[in-house]
Design a protein around this motif. Structure first.
Motif, PDB file in Angstrom:
ATOM      1  N   SER A 113      36.542  13.121   7.567  1.00  0.00           N
ATOM      2  CA  SER A 113      37.701  13.129   8.467  1.00  0.00           C
ATOM      3  C   SER A 113      37.497  12.170   9.635  1.00  0.00           C
ATOM      4  CB  SER A 113      37.965  14.546   8.989  1.00  0.00           C
ATOM      5  OG  SER A 113      36.842  15.039   9.693  1.00  0.00           O
ATOM      6  N   SER A 114      36.433  11.372   9.583  1.00  0.00           N
ATOM      7  CA  SER A 114      36.140  10.493  10.723  1.00  0.00           C
ATOM      8  C   SER A 114      35.529   9.173  10.252  1.00  0.00           C
ATOM      9  CB  SER A 114      35.179  11.190  11.695  1.00  0.00           C
ATOM     10  OG  SER A 114      34.003  11.599  11.016  1.00  0.00           O
ATOM     11  N   PRO A 115      36.312   8.323   9.599  1.00  0.00           N
ATOM     12  CA  PRO A 115      35.774   7.031   9.168  1.00  0.00           C
ATOM     13  C   PRO A 115      35.666   6.016  10.300  1.00  0.00           C
ATOM     14  CG  PRO A 115      38.086   7.179   8.590  1.00  0.00           C
ATOM     15  CD  PRO A 115      37.709   8.517   9.157  1.00  0.00           C
ATOM     16  N   ASP A 116      36.179   6.360  11.488  1.00  0.00           N
ATOM     17  CA  ASP A 116      36.255   5.404  12.589  1.00  0.00           C
ATOM     18  C   ASP A 116      35.439   5.843  13.796  1.00  0.00           C
ATOM     19  OD1 ASP A 116      37.849   7.598  13.111  1.00  0.00           O
ATOM     20  OD2 ASP A 116      39.414   6.466  14.143  1.00  0.00           O
ATOM     21  N   SER A 117      34.335   6.548  13.571  1.00  0.00           N
ATOM     22  CA  SER A 117      33.553   7.107  14.668  1.00  0.00           C
ATOM     23  C   SER A 117      32.537   6.096  15.194  1.00  0.00           C
ATOM     24  CB  SER A 117      32.835   8.384  14.207  1.00  0.00           C
ATOM     25  OG  SER A 117      32.067   8.931  15.255  1.00  0.00           O
ATOM     26  N   LEU A 118      32.574   5.862  16.501  1.00  0.00           N
ATOM     27  CA  LEU A 118      31.664   4.933  17.174  1.00  0.00           C
ATOM     28  C   LEU A 118      30.550   5.712  17.854  1.00  0.00           C
ATOM     29  CD1 LEU A 118      31.423   1.834  17.927  1.00  0.00           C
ATOM     30  CD2 LEU A 118      32.496   2.461  20.105  1.00  0.00           C
ATOM     31  N   GLY A 119      29.311   5.258  17.680  1.00  0.00           N
ATOM     32  CA  GLY A 119      28.170   5.872  18.342  1.00  0.00           C
ATOM     33  C   GLY A 119      27.634   4.976  19.448  1.00  0.00           C
ATOM     34  N   LEU A 120      27.155   5.582  20.532  1.00  0.00           N
ATOM     35  CA  LEU A 120      26.602   4.851  21.676  1.00  0.00           C
ATOM     36  C   LEU A 120      25.141   5.260  21.847  1.00  0.00           C
ATOM     37  CD1 LEU A 120      29.528   5.580  24.172  1.00  0.00           C
ATOM     38  CD2 LEU A 120      29.348   3.667  22.565  1.00  0.00           C
ATOM     39  N   TYR A 121      24.243   4.284  21.852  1.00  0.00           N
ATOM     40  CA  TYR A 121      22.811   4.540  22.004  1.00  0.00           C
ATOM     41  C   TYR A 121      22.287   3.731  23.183  1.00  0.00           C
ATOM     42  CZ  TYR A 121      22.947   6.710  17.390  1.00  0.00           C
ATOM     43  OH  TYR A 121      23.246   7.517  16.310  1.00  0.00           O
ATOM     44  N   MET A 122      21.778   4.444  24.199  1.00  0.00           N
ATOM     45  CA  MET A 122      21.254   3.789  25.390  1.00  0.00           C
ATOM     46  C   MET A 122      19.739   3.958  25.439  1.00  0.00           C
ATOM     47  SD  MET A 122      19.998   4.096  28.686  1.00  0.00           S
ATOM     48  CE  MET A 122      20.314   5.785  29.180  1.00  0.00           C
ATOM     49  N   THR A 123      19.041   2.858  25.685  1.00  0.00           N
ATOM     50  CA  THR A 123      17.575   2.878  25.755  1.00  0.00           C
ATOM     51  C   THR A 123      17.118   2.139  27.004  1.00  0.00           C
ATOM     52  OG1 THR A 123      17.503   2.799  23.334  1.00  0.00           O
ATOM     53  CG2 THR A 123      15.441   2.368  24.513  1.00  0.00           C
ATOM     54  N   TRP A 124      16.247   2.763  27.762  1.00  0.00           N
ATOM     55  CA  TRP A 124      15.644   2.123  28.932  1.00  0.00           C
ATOM     56  C   TRP A 124      14.385   1.370  28.496  1.00  0.00           C
ATOM     57  CZ3 TRP A 124      16.920   0.885  33.729  1.00  0.00           C
ATOM     58  CH2 TRP A 124      15.906   0.465  34.591  1.00  0.00           C
ATOM     59  N   ALA A 125      14.148   0.210  29.098  1.00  0.00           N
ATOM     60  CA  ALA A 125      12.982  -0.623  28.809  1.00  0.00           C
ATOM     61  C   ALA A 125      12.848  -0.899  27.315  1.00  0.00           C
ATOM     62  CB  ALA A 125      11.705   0.018  29.360  1.00  0.00           C
ATOM     63  N   PRO A 126      13.853  -1.531  26.721  1.00  0.00           N
ATOM     64  CA  PRO A 126      13.802  -1.760  25.270  1.00  0.00           C
ATOM     65  C   PRO A 126      12.701  -2.737  24.868  1.00  0.00           C
ATOM     66  CG  PRO A 126      15.612  -2.995  26.251  1.00  0.00           C
ATOM     67  CD  PRO A 126      15.062  -2.118  27.337  1.00  0.00           C
ATOM     68  N   GLU A 127      12.083  -2.452  23.748  1.00  0.00           N
ATOM     69  CA  GLU A 127      11.087  -3.330  23.159  1.00  0.00           C
ATOM     70  C   GLU A 127      10.952  -2.944  21.687  1.00  0.00           C
ATOM     71  OE1 GLU A 127       7.237  -2.796  24.808  1.00  0.00           O
ATOM     72  OE2 GLU A 127       7.330  -0.611  24.791  1.00  0.00           O
ATOM     73  N   ASP A 162      16.864  -4.473  31.508  1.00  0.00           N
ATOM     74  CA  ASP A 162      16.225  -3.198  31.834  1.00  0.00           C
ATOM     75  C   ASP A 162      16.666  -2.097  30.875  1.00  0.00           C
ATOM     76  OD1 ASP A 162      14.810  -4.215  33.980  1.00  0.00           O
ATOM     77  OD2 ASP A 162      16.420  -3.802  35.411  1.00  0.00           O
ATOM     78  N   ALA A 163      17.901  -2.181  30.412  1.00  0.00           N
ATOM     79  CA  ALA A 163      18.417  -1.182  29.479  1.00  0.00           C
ATOM     80  C   ALA A 163      19.294  -1.879  28.453  1.00  0.00           C
ATOM     81  CB  ALA A 163      19.219  -0.107  30.216  1.00  0.00           C
ATOM     82  N   VAL A 164      19.427  -1.245  27.285  1.00  0.00           N
ATOM     83  CA  VAL A 164      20.291  -1.795  26.240  1.00  0.00           C
ATOM     84  C   VAL A 164      21.228  -0.694  25.770  1.00  0.00           C
ATOM     85  CG1 VAL A 164      18.679  -1.248  24.361  1.00  0.00           C
ATOM     86  CG2 VAL A 164      20.370  -3.056  24.053  1.00  0.00           C
ATOM     87  N   LEU A 165      22.477  -1.070  25.546  1.00  0.00           N
ATOM     88  CA  LEU A 165      23.476  -0.176  24.966  1.00  0.00           C
ATOM     89  C   LEU A 165      23.855  -0.720  23.598  1.00  0.00           C
ATOM     90  CD1 LEU A 165      25.694   1.992  24.840  1.00  0.00           C
ATOM     91  CD2 LEU A 165      27.180   0.400  26.096  1.00  0.00           C
ATOM     92  N   VAL A 166      23.644   0.077  22.572  1.00  0.00           N
ATOM     93  CA  VAL A 166      24.038  -0.283  21.209  1.00  0.00           C
ATOM     94  C   VAL A 166      25.287   0.510  20.851  1.00  0.00           C
ATOM     95  CG1 VAL A 166      23.396  -0.252  18.773  1.00  0.00           C
ATOM     96  CG2 VAL A 166      21.693  -0.849  20.510  1.00  0.00           C
ATOM     97  N   MET A 167      26.374  -0.199  20.594  1.00  0.00           N
ATOM     98  CA  MET A 167      27.620   0.400  20.128  1.00  0.00           C
ATOM     99  C   MET A 167      27.682   0.152  18.624  1.00  0.00           C
ATOM    100  SD  MET A 167      29.973  -1.273  23.135  1.00  0.00           S
ATOM    101  CE  MET A 167      31.455  -0.966  22.199  1.00  0.00           C
ATOM    102  N   ILE A 168      27.673   1.215  17.830  1.00  0.00           N
ATOM    103  CA  ILE A 168      27.503   1.046  16.394  1.00  0.00           C
ATOM    104  C   ILE A 168      28.434   1.973  15.616  1.00  0.00           C
ATOM    105  CG2 ILE A 168      25.628   2.740  16.277  1.00  0.00           C
ATOM    106  CD1 ILE A 168      24.283   0.868  14.190  1.00  0.00           C
ATOM    107  N   GLY A 169      28.896   1.494  14.471  1.00  0.00           N
ATOM    108  CA  GLY A 169      29.707   2.322  13.599  1.00  0.00           C
ATOM    109  C   GLY A 169      28.856   3.399  12.954  1.00  0.00           C
ATOM    110  N   GLU A 170      29.239   4.661  13.140  1.00  0.00           N
ATOM    111  CA  GLU A 170      28.460   5.779  12.616  1.00  0.00           C
ATOM    112  C   GLU A 170      28.785   6.030  11.145  1.00  0.00           C
ATOM    113  OE1 GLU A 170      27.609   8.728  16.246  1.00  0.00           O
ATOM    114  OE2 GLU A 170      29.684   8.747  15.604  1.00  0.00           O
ATOM    115  N   ARG A 171      27.877   6.729  10.484  1.00  0.00           N
ATOM    116  CA  ARG A 171      28.109   7.121   9.092  1.00  0.00           C
ATOM    117  C   ARG A 171      29.414   7.909   9.018  1.00  0.00           C
ATOM    118  NH1 ARG A 171      23.713   9.153   8.382  1.00  0.00           N
ATOM    119  NH2 ARG A 171      22.677   7.636   7.030  1.00  0.00           N
ATOM    120  N   PRO A 172      30.380   7.452   8.219  1.00  0.00           N
ATOM    121  CA  PRO A 172      31.696   8.103   8.230  1.00  0.00           C
ATOM    122  C   PRO A 172      31.674   9.469   7.572  1.00  0.00           C
ATOM    123  CG  PRO A 172      31.632   6.366   6.581  1.00  0.00           C
ATOM    124  CD  PRO A 172      30.352   6.267   7.350  1.00  0.00           C
ATOM    125  N   GLY A 173      32.373  10.406   8.195  1.00  0.00           N
ATOM    126  CA  GLY A 173      32.594  11.695   7.571  1.00  0.00           C
ATOM    127  C   GLY A 173      33.920  11.675   6.825  1.00  0.00           C
TER     128      GLY A 173
END
Length: 276
Positions: free
Chosen positions: A191-205, A178-189
């Motif tokens: 001062s932040s080469p280790d930043s994780l991004g979380l993307y949640m989508t309902w009804a993925p397709e 029903d939903a998907v969570l994508v945990m992904i390495g973000e473009r590093p700044g």
């Protein structure tokens, strides 16, 4: 005889540096940056480049997650249509789709019944962020699930190499989630080469636009803490399941204190609202 001016002058901006990683109050030596600050900048630049180009140690991460959460089976290791890092940087569209072998593997393990959530771990633009932050964040998120009165059915955990955010749409659809969570390495700044991004989508397709996603950014020890990120995401997931939507219509107001309505008791608040 007049006294000479001190060689080193106190910089009042220096005190602000205790509150941010941003490059403020760096001072100067003549018309240039102090040597120490210049070296720090060069190191940060090198770390950002390494974060983009260093590969994810998939085997180590899969083993770590399996042991940490006592998974019956190791997370599925999948791959996008990207063949190497150069192609990944030049062809984002290839990173949004699974290759044929990975698609067949998912179809073979997909449940016929619906599940509530598919969690997808993707290397993205910073394998460092995924390597370091995936396990502590998932630990905090799973604790939210355990404390909830409602039951949450999760699809098999997947790890994707050379992937982009949108690859989660295909994976969520194949896993009947029903939903998907994508945990992904973000473009590093710088001062932040280790930043994780979380993307949640309902009804993925496949083919969804970015306005269908909710994003929580800068998840890392020096940024948004794991427990707080998990709390915010869990609120989003609960409201997404109730309202059956995500993206721009699902507003994260987890820091607000908003009355639930005229029927609410005096002083009662909620931390989340969904746009009509």
């Amino acid at each position: 005889m007049t006294s000479s001016k001190p060689i080193v002058v106190e910089n009042p901006w220096e005190r602000l540096r205790a509150f941010t990683d941003a490059r403020i109050g760096l001072g100067r030596a003549g018309v240039s940056l102090p040597t120490g600050k210049l070296l720090e900048f060069q190191l940060a630049h090198a770390q950002a480049q390494d974060a983009v180009h260093c590969p994810l140690n998939v085997e180590a991460l899969a083993q770590q997650l399996q042991e940490a959460f006592a998974l019956e089976h190791e997370p599925l290791r999948l791959h996008s249509q990207v063949e190497d890092r150069a192609m990944y940087l030049q062809r984002p569209d290839f990173g949004r789709k699974l290759n044929d072998e990975s698609r067949e593997r998912l179809e073979a393990v997909a449940s016929q019944s619906r599940v509530d959530l598919a969690v997808v771990v993707v290397d993205g633009l910073s394998a460092l962020a995924v390597q370091q932050n995936s396990q502590p964040f998932l630990k905090a998120l799973y604790q939210q699930f355990e404390q909830d009165s409602a039951e949450w059915q999760l699809a098999p955990l997947t790890i994707i190499e050379q992937g982009r955010v949108a690859i989660g749409d295909e994976i969520g659809a194949l896993l009947n989630a029903d939903a998907v969570l994508v945990m992904i390495g973000e473009r590093p700044g710088l001062s932040s080469p280790d930043s994780l991004g979380l993307y949640m989508t309902w009804a993925p397709e496949p083919g969804l636009k970015d306005d269908r996603r909710n994003c929580i950014s800068n998840v890392r020890p020096a940024g948004l803490q794991m427990d707080e990120a998990a709390r915010r995401l869990f609120l989003l997931l609960k409201e997404a399941r109730q309202k059956k939507l995500s993206g721009v219509k699902l507003k994260d107001r987890s820091e607000d204190n908003v009355l639930e309505g005229d029927s609410a008791a005096p002083g009662s608040t909620q931390n989340f609202l969904v746009a009509d």
